[in-house]
Write a protein that holds these residues in place. Structure first.
Motif, PDB file in Angstrom:
ATOM      1  N   CYS A 102       0.841  -1.206   0.000  1.00  0.00           N
ATOM      2  CA  CYS A 102       0.000   0.000   0.000  1.00  0.00           C
ATOM      3  C   CYS A 102       0.872   1.251   0.000  1.00  0.00           C
ATOM      4  CB  CYS A 102      -0.924   0.005   1.220  1.00  0.00           C
ATOM      5  SG  CYS A 102      -0.073  -0.120   2.811  1.00  0.00           S
TER       6      CYS A 102
ATOM      7  N   GLU B  43       8.593   1.911  -5.856  1.00  0.00           N
ATOM      8  CA  GLU B  43       7.961   0.869  -6.665  1.00  0.00           C
ATOM      9  C   GLU B  43       8.937   0.253  -7.672  1.00  0.00           C
ATOM     10  OE1 GLU B  43       4.660   2.106  -9.049  1.00  0.00           O
ATOM     11  OE2 GLU B  43       5.539   4.045  -9.561  1.00  0.00           O
TER      12      GLU B  43
ATOM     13  N   THR C 209       9.073  -3.815  -7.160  1.00  0.00           N
ATOM     14  CA  THR C 209       8.209  -4.554  -8.080  1.00  0.00           C
ATOM     15  C   THR C 209       8.728  -5.960  -8.368  1.00  0.00           C
ATOM     16  OG1 THR C 209       7.256  -2.584  -9.099  1.00  0.00           O
ATOM     17  CG2 THR C 209       7.297  -4.585 -10.430  1.00  0.00           C
TER      18      THR C 209
ATOM     19  N   VAL D  70      -2.310  -5.286  -4.064  1.00  0.00           N
ATOM     20  CA  VAL D  70      -1.793  -3.918  -4.143  1.00  0.00           C
ATOM     21  C   VAL D  70      -2.976  -2.970  -4.042  1.00  0.00           C
ATOM     22  CG1 VAL D  70      -0.629  -2.207  -5.586  1.00  0.00           C
ATOM     23  CG2 VAL D  70       0.196  -4.562  -5.544  1.00  0.00           C
TER      24      VAL D  70
ATOM     25  N   SER E  20      -4.046   1.409  -3.355  1.00  0.00           N
ATOM     26  CA  SER E  20      -3.591   2.794  -3.213  1.00  0.00           C
ATOM     27  C   SER E  20      -4.306   3.388  -1.999  1.00  0.00           C
ATOM     28  CB  SER E  20      -3.892   3.601  -4.479  1.00  0.00           C
ATOM     29  OG  SER E  20      -5.275   3.673  -4.711  1.00  0.00           O
TER      30      SER E  20
ATOM     31  N   PRO F 147      -5.961   1.412  -7.935  1.00  0.00           N
ATOM     32  CA  PRO F 147      -4.515   1.435  -8.158  1.00  0.00           C
ATOM     33  C   PRO F 147      -4.218   1.562  -9.656  1.00  0.00           C
ATOM     34  CG  PRO F 147      -5.124  -0.361  -6.701  1.00  0.00           C
ATOM     35  CD  PRO F 147      -6.400   0.187  -7.265  1.00  0.00           C
ATOM     36  N   GLY F 148      -3.156   2.283  -9.981  1.00  0.00           N
ATOM     37  CA  GLY F 148      -2.774   2.433 -11.376  1.00  0.00           C
ATOM     38  C   GLY F 148      -3.377   3.641 -12.060  1.00  0.00           C
TER      39      GLY F 148
ATOM     40  N   GLY G 159       0.662   1.152  -9.250  1.00  0.00           N
ATOM     41  CA  GLY G 159      -0.117  -0.020  -9.640  1.00  0.00           C
ATOM     42  C   GLY G 159       0.136  -0.424 -11.080  1.00  0.00           C
TER      43      GLY G 159
ATOM     44  N   ALA H 271       1.477  -4.259 -12.511  1.00  0.00           N
ATOM     45  CA  ALA H 271       0.608  -4.986 -13.436  1.00  0.00           C
ATOM     46  C   ALA H 271       1.356  -5.304 -14.732  1.00  0.00           C
ATOM     47  CB  ALA H 271      -0.655  -4.175 -13.723  1.00  0.00           C
TER      48      ALA H 271
ATOM     49  N   VAL I 152      -8.033  -7.886 -11.110  1.00  0.00           N
ATOM     50  CA  VAL I 152      -8.475  -6.588 -10.615  1.00  0.00           C
ATOM     51  C   VAL I 152      -9.773  -6.758  -9.828  1.00  0.00           C
ATOM     52  CG1 VAL I 152      -9.216  -4.261 -11.243  1.00  0.00           C
ATOM     53  CG2 VAL I 152      -7.425  -5.406 -12.568  1.00  0.00           C
TER      54      VAL I 152
END
Length: 215
Positions: A27, A54, A58, A73, A75, A80-81, A86, A90, A102
């Motif tokens: 997180c 990250e 990763t 994962v 946020s 996320p992303g 994120g 991915a 997801v």
């Protein structure tokens, strides 16, 4: 795993069960995610995973998954992303033939768009503009002839300057500023950049700006 953008009641059953089931949760801020986990009686171990680490973490997360671990994962809020960490994990997972699942949920951009009343048949998500004034102005200049609806994120300490730029570059455009979405003081302000500028000094909280397309 998507998390609420303000109201814990927007957490899905599937998200809660997933965060209880996984071996580790990565997180942005363990303090913020810790409040969420405590609210739902989730005791899974947390690790920090944010924009500053990250790149480093990763590959280590991917190795954990290859060793048989299930990793989530999240946020601080939302998906996320989407203007949050994120995307990198991915992308790396897909390259390494690791399954990406997801768990969907709330997104501030789409929540604001639906609540804006501005056409949503075609739209472009811009996210955060550049923090440097000159670059931000250049970005807005490049967007002013777009015919689709635009979605921007903005921080409270920059909102006034951004609205002033919008007033200079797109003065007649209809915009909606959404703030504190899903929270007690949720608010939508509608009008031209100048009309919203008149009350901007009173505004707090994270904000989404929806801009009608150029006609």
């Amino acid at each position: 795993v998507a998390t609420p953008i303000g109201n814990f009641s927007d957490m899905t059953y599937r998200a809660v069960e997933t965060l209880k089931m996984v071996d580790d949760i990565y997180c942005e801020d363990t303090r913020i995610t810790g409040l969420l986990l405590s609210h739902f009686d989730i005791h899974t171990k947390m690790h920090s995973y944010h924009i500053h680490n990250e790149q480093e973490l990763t590959s280590k997360i991917i190795e954990k998954i290859k060793d048989g671990k299930n990793i989530a994962v999240v946020s601080d809020a939302g998906m996320p992303g989407i203007s949050d960490p994120g995307f990198l994990i991915a992308k790396k997972a897909i390259e390494e033939n690791v399954d990406v699942c997801v768990i969907p949920g709330v997104s501030a951009s789409l929540t604001a768009l639906v609540g804006s009343g501005i056409p949503s048949n075609t739209f472009t998500f811009i996210g955060f503009l550049n923090s440097k004034d000159s670059k931000r102005k250049e970005e807005l200049e490049n967007l002013k002839h777009k015919t689709e609806t635009l979605i921007l994120y903005e921080a409270p300490h920059r909102i006034k300057e951004t609205l002033e730029m919008l007033n200079d570059i797109m003065p007649n455009r209809y915009i909606v500023l959404a703030r504190e979405l899903t929270k007690k003081y949720e608010e939508y302000l509608r009008g031209t950049p100048k009309e919203i500028l008149d009350v901007v000094n009173e505004l707090k909280g994270e904000m989404v700006i929806i801009i009608s397309g150029c006609s």
